[in-house]
Scaffold this motif. Structure first.
Motif, short mmCIF file in Angstrom:
data_model
loop_
_atom_site.label_atom_id
_atom_site.label_comp_id
_atom_site.label_asym_id
_atom_site.label_seq_id
_atom_site.Cartn_x
_atom_site.Cartn_y
_atom_site.Cartn_z
N VAL A 1 0.97 -1.11 -0.18
CA VAL A 1 -0.02 0.09 -0.05
C VAL A 1 1.03 1.33 -0.06
CG1 VAL A 1 -1.84 -1.29 1.22
CG2 VAL A 1 -0.17 -0.10 2.60
N ARG A 2 0.29 2.54 -0.13
CA ARG A 2 1.01 3.70 -0.21
C ARG A 2 0.55 4.16 1.33
NH1 ARG A 2 3.85 5.88 -4.01
NH2 ARG A 2 4.01 4.71 -6.12
N TYR A 3 1.50 5.12 1.84
CA TYR A 3 1.10 5.74 3.10
C TYR A 3 1.55 7.44 2.46
CZ TYR A 3 -0.22 2.63 6.58
OH TYR A 3 -0.74 1.78 7.06
N ASN A 4 0.60 8.29 2.54
CA ASN A 4 0.82 9.60 2.09
C ASN A 4 1.12 10.66 3.42
OD1 ASN A 4 0.33 8.82 -0.60
ND2 ASN A 4 -1.72 9.21 -0.33
N GLU B 1 9.88 10.31 -8.59
CA GLU B 1 10.11 8.81 -8.18
C GLU B 1 11.42 8.56 -7.79
OE1 GLU B 1 7.57 5.35 -7.33
OE2 GLU B 1 6.84 7.20 -8.50
N TYR B 2 11.56 7.97 -6.43
CA TYR B 2 12.71 7.74 -6.00
C TYR B 2 12.57 6.05 -5.53
CZ TYR B 2 13.96 12.59 -6.03
OH TYR B 2 14.09 13.82 -6.65
N THR B 3 13.57 5.13 -5.91
CA THR B 3 13.78 3.89 -5.32
C THR B 3 14.61 4.04 -4.09
OG1 THR B 3 15.62 3.52 -6.65
CG2 THR B 3 13.79 2.89 -7.73
N LEU B 4 14.90 2.77 -3.62
CA LEU B 4 15.34 2.53 -2.35
C LEU B 4 16.70 3.27 -2.10
CD1 LEU B 4 15.00 1.62 0.55
CD2 LEU B 4 15.81 -0.49 0.09
N ARG B 5 17.57 3.00 -3.46
CA ARG B 5 18.91 3.64 -3.26
C ARG B 5 18.97 5.08 -3.68
NH1 ARG B 5 21.35 4.09 -8.37
NH2 ARG B 5 20.01 3.47 -10.49
N GLY B 6 17.92 5.88 -3.88
CA GLY B 6 17.62 7.28 -3.93
C GLY B 6 17.27 8.20 -2.92
N LEU C 1 4.88 4.53 9.97
CA LEU C 1 5.14 3.51 8.67
C LEU C 1 4.80 2.38 9.33
CD1 LEU C 1 7.72 5.41 6.48
CD2 LEU C 1 5.53 5.18 5.84
N PRO C 2 4.37 1.25 8.64
CA PRO C 2 4.05 -0.22 9.23
C PRO C 2 5.35 -1.02 8.80
CG PRO C 2 2.95 0.22 7.38
CD PRO C 2 3.10 1.54 7.44
N SER C 3 6.40 -0.39 8.01
CA SER C 3 7.45 -1.02 7.56
C SER C 3 8.44 -0.23 6.95
CB SER C 3 7.33 -2.33 6.67
OG SER C 3 6.69 -1.84 5.39
N ASP C 4 9.55 -0.57 6.59
CA ASP C 4 10.59 0.25 5.86
C ASP C 4 9.99 0.44 4.53
OD1 ASP C 4 12.21 0.55 7.97
OD2 ASP C 4 13.42 -1.10 7.46
N PRO C 5 10.01 1.80 3.82
CA PRO C 5 9.60 2.05 2.73
C PRO C 5 10.43 1.44 1.35
CG PRO C 5 10.43 4.00 3.55
CD PRO C 5 10.43 2.85 4.32
N THR C 6 10.08 1.06 0.26
CA THR C 6 10.71 0.67 -0.84
C THR C 6 11.01 1.67 -1.73
OG1 THR C 6 8.75 -0.42 -1.76
CG2 THR C 6 10.13 -1.83 -0.44
N SER C 7 10.07 2.59 -1.96
CA SER C 7 10.11 3.76 -2.87
C SER C 7 9.40 4.77 -2.29
CB SER C 7 9.64 3.29 -4.33
OG SER C 7 8.40 2.87 -4.17
N HIS D 1 4.82 -2.35 2.95
CA HIS D 1 4.28 -3.84 3.12
C HIS D 1 3.69 -3.48 4.71
CE1 HIS D 1 6.09 -5.83 -0.13
NE2 HIS D 1 6.86 -5.06 -0.05
N ARG D 2 2.39 -4.04 4.70
CA ARG D 2 1.71 -4.14 5.98
C ARG D 2 0.93 -5.29 6.11
NH1 ARG D 2 -3.28 0.44 5.64
NH2 ARG D 2 -4.51 -0.64 4.29
N ASP D 3 0.65 -5.95 7.27
CA ASP D 3 -0.16 -6.91 7.39
C ASP D 3 -1.65 -6.60 7.11
OD1 ASP D 3 1.99 -8.59 8.20
OD2 ASP D 3 1.94 -7.99 10.41
N THR D 4 -2.42 -7.53 6.52
CA THR D 4 -3.77 -7.24 6.26
C THR D 4 -4.52 -7.51 7.58
OG1 THR D 4 -4.19 -9.48 5.21
CG2 THR D 4 -3.61 -7.48 3.85
N GLU D 5 -5.81 -6.87 7.71
CA GLU D 5 -6.33 -7.04 8.73
C GLU D 5 -7.60 -8.01 8.33
OE1 GLU D 5 -7.99 -3.39 10.33
OE2 GLU D 5 -6.03 -2.84 11.11
N PRO D 6 -8.06 -8.98 8.84
CA PRO D 6 -9.23 -9.73 8.58
C PRO D 6 -10.55 -9.11 8.33
CG PRO D 6 -8.75 -10.34 10.60
CD PRO D 6 -7.57 -9.30 10.35
N ALA D 7 -10.89 -9.23 7.48
CA ALA D 7 -12.40 -8.64 7.33
C ALA D 7 -13.26 -9.18 7.73
CB ALA D 7 -12.84 -8.54 5.47
N PRO D 8 -14.45 -8.61 8.49
CA PRO D 8 -15.51 -9.15 9.42
C PRO D 8 -16.39 -10.19 8.21
CG PRO D 8 -16.10 -6.98 8.85
CD PRO D 8 -14.55 -7.17 8.19
#
Length: 379
Positions: A5-8, A108-113, A137-143, A161-168
Motif C-alpha cells: 500500500v501507499r502511505y501519504n 519517483e525515487y527507489t530505495l537507493r535514491g 510507517l508499518p515497515s521500511d518503505p521501498t520507494s 508492506h503491512r499485514d492485512t486485517e481480517p475482514a469481518p
C-alpha cells in the motif's frame, strides 16, 4: 498476509529544497518529453534504449548531471510502462507531452535514491525535506513519490508492506447502479450513496474567486501579478476542499458496503461520456469514478467477490423474472413496471437488482443470462 500500500504524508520543504525539487522536475519532464518524441517518431523506445540515451545525455549535459540519476531513470521507466500499458490495457492512451504550465511535479525515487533520517526525507544532491508524520510507517518503505498539488503543497507517498486485517464475516450480496441524482443506488436503500453536492455548496465562493482571477488577469501571455496568483490559489483551495469531502464520503460508504456483504456486484460504468452532457457538472462533483474505484479496491483487498456487470439492458430488464421491455425507457421515466410479473420499483433500484441477479448467476451481462436460460429468450 501482507499487502503493498501507499502511505501519504505532507512535506514542508524550505525555499532551497523547493527550488531543488522544481529544478529536478524540469529535468525529468524534459526526459519524458524526449521519450514521447521518440515514440511519435516511430523509433519504438524501450526501457533499454531509453537508458542508453540517458547515459549519453548525462555525459554531454552538465544540466542533467546536476540532477538525480535515480529520479531520471524512474521517469523513463514510468514512460516505458505507460507506453506498454497503452497497447495492453483497454482505454489507456499513449504518453503525451508534459507542458510546463499544465503538468504538476512528480518525482519517483527507489530505495537507493532516498533515506529517512531524524524525521526528514533525504533526497539526492543534499536535498533534505521535513515530513509531517501523521502516522507511523508499518515497515521500511521501498520507494517514494514526491508530488506537488495545484495549491503548491508538497506530498510524499511511501510504498510499504503491512499485514492485512481480517475482514469481518459477511453474507449475502449487493448490487450497485451508478447515477447522478443519487451517486450509487443499491439493492438496499440503507447503503445508497447520496449526492451531497459539496461543490455546489461552495459555488458562490468559487464564483467570487474566479471573478477575482478574471479581474486581475493581465490578458497577456507570460507571468501574471502576485494578486492573480493569490486569487488562483484561493479558487484551487475551494475546489480541493470539495474534492476531499467527496473522497472522504466515498471511502466511508465503500467501507460500510464491504464490511457487510460477501458479494459486490458493480455496474461497469464509464462516466467519461458524461463530460459532454448537460449533467457534466453534477457528474464531476459526484466523482462516480472515484467511488467505483474505491469500492472495487477495498473489496478486493478484503477478499470479497467483486463482479463487474455490463450496463447494457439493465434498465429494460425486470430484476424478478428477467423479462425485457419492448422499448427503451426514456430518461424521464423513473419507475420500472414489468408487464410479465407486474413487478414495480424505482428505475435505479430495479437496475441494481438486475446487476446483483446477473452476478449471482455467475455472469457479467444480462444477455449472457438470457442466452444461458432458453425460457427467458422470448420475454
Amino acid at each position: 498476509m501482507e499487502e503493498v500500500v501507499r502511505y501519504n504524508y505532507r512535506l514542508r520543504p524550505g525555499a532551497i529544497a523547493q527550488r531543488a525539487l522544481t529544478a529536478e522536475w524540469h529535468r525529468c519532464r524534459f526526459l519524458w518529453n524526449e521519450a514521447v518524441h521518440h515514440q511519435k517518431s516511430g523509433l519504438r523506445p524501450t526501457l533499454g534504449k531509453l537508458s542508453k540515451l540517458l547515459t549519453q545525455a548525462r555525459s554531454n549535459s552538465a544540466w542533467l548531471r546536476d540532477g538525480s540519476q535515480v529520479a531520471q531513470q524512474q521517469t523513463l521507466r514510468t514512460c516505458a510502462q505507460a507506453l506498454d500499458h497503452s497497447f495492453k490495457v483497454k482505454g489507456r492512451g499513449r504518453p503525451v507531452f508534459k507542458a510546463r504550465k499544465n503538468s504538476l511535479p512528480s518525482l519517483e525515487y527507489t530505495l537507493r535514491g532516498f533515506s529517512l533520517r531524524e524525521g526528514r526525507l533525504i533526497l539526492p544532491k543534499g536535498v533534505s525535506v521535513p515530513v509531517v508524520w501523521s502516522r507511523e510507517l508499518p515497515s521500511d518503505p521501498t520507494s517514494v513519490r514526491v508530488t506537488q498539488d495545484s495549491l503548491g503543497h508538497w506530498y510524499a507517498s511511501f510504498v510499504v508492506h503491512r499485514d492485512t486485517e481480517p475482514a469481518p464475516d459477511a453474507v449475502g450480496g449487493i448490487g450497485v447502479d451508478w447515477g447522478v441524482s443519487t451517486t450509487a443506488t443499491t439493492t438496499s436503500s440503507e447503503f445508497d450513496l447520496p449526492y451531497l453536492g459539496h461543490r455546489q455548496r461552495c459555488a458562490a465562493e468559487l464564483a467570487k474567486a474566479q471573478r477575482k482571477m478574471s479581474r486581475r488577469h493581465s490578458g497577456k501571455r507570460g507571468p501574471q501579478s502576485r494578486g492573480y496568483e493569490r486569487a488562483k490559489r484561493d479558487a484551487a483551495r475551494l475546489q480541493k476542499k470539495a474534492a476531499r469531502q467527496t473522497e472522504h464520503q466515498s471511502r466511508v460508504w465503500a467501507k460500510s458496503v464491504i464490511d457487510r456483504h460477501a458479494l459486490i456486484a458493480v455496474e461497469d460504468f464509464t462516466p467519461k461520456f458524461l463530460a459532454k452532457s448537460t449533467m457534466a457538472r453534477n457528474a464531476s462533483d459526484a466523482a462516480i469514478g472515484l467511488a467505483k474505484r474505491e469500492l472495487i479496491d477495498r473489496g478486493l483487498r478484503a477478499g470479497r467477490k467483486v463482479v463487474l456487470v455490463q450496463p447494457a439492458y439493465r434498465t429494460m430488464t425486470c430484476s424478478r423474472c428477467f423479462a425485457r421491455a419492448k422499448q427503451r425507457l426514456g430518461f424521464a421515466e423513473r419507475v420500472f413496471r414489468c408487464h410479465g410479473c407486474r413487478y414495480t420499483a424505482g428505475r435505479d433500484r430495479n437496475a441494481a437488482g438486475v446487476i446483483l441477479a446477473v452476478a449471482e448467476r455467475g455472469h457479467t451481462s444480462v444477455e449472457d443470462v438470457r442466452q444461458s436460460d432458453p425460457s427467458l429468450r422470448g420475454g
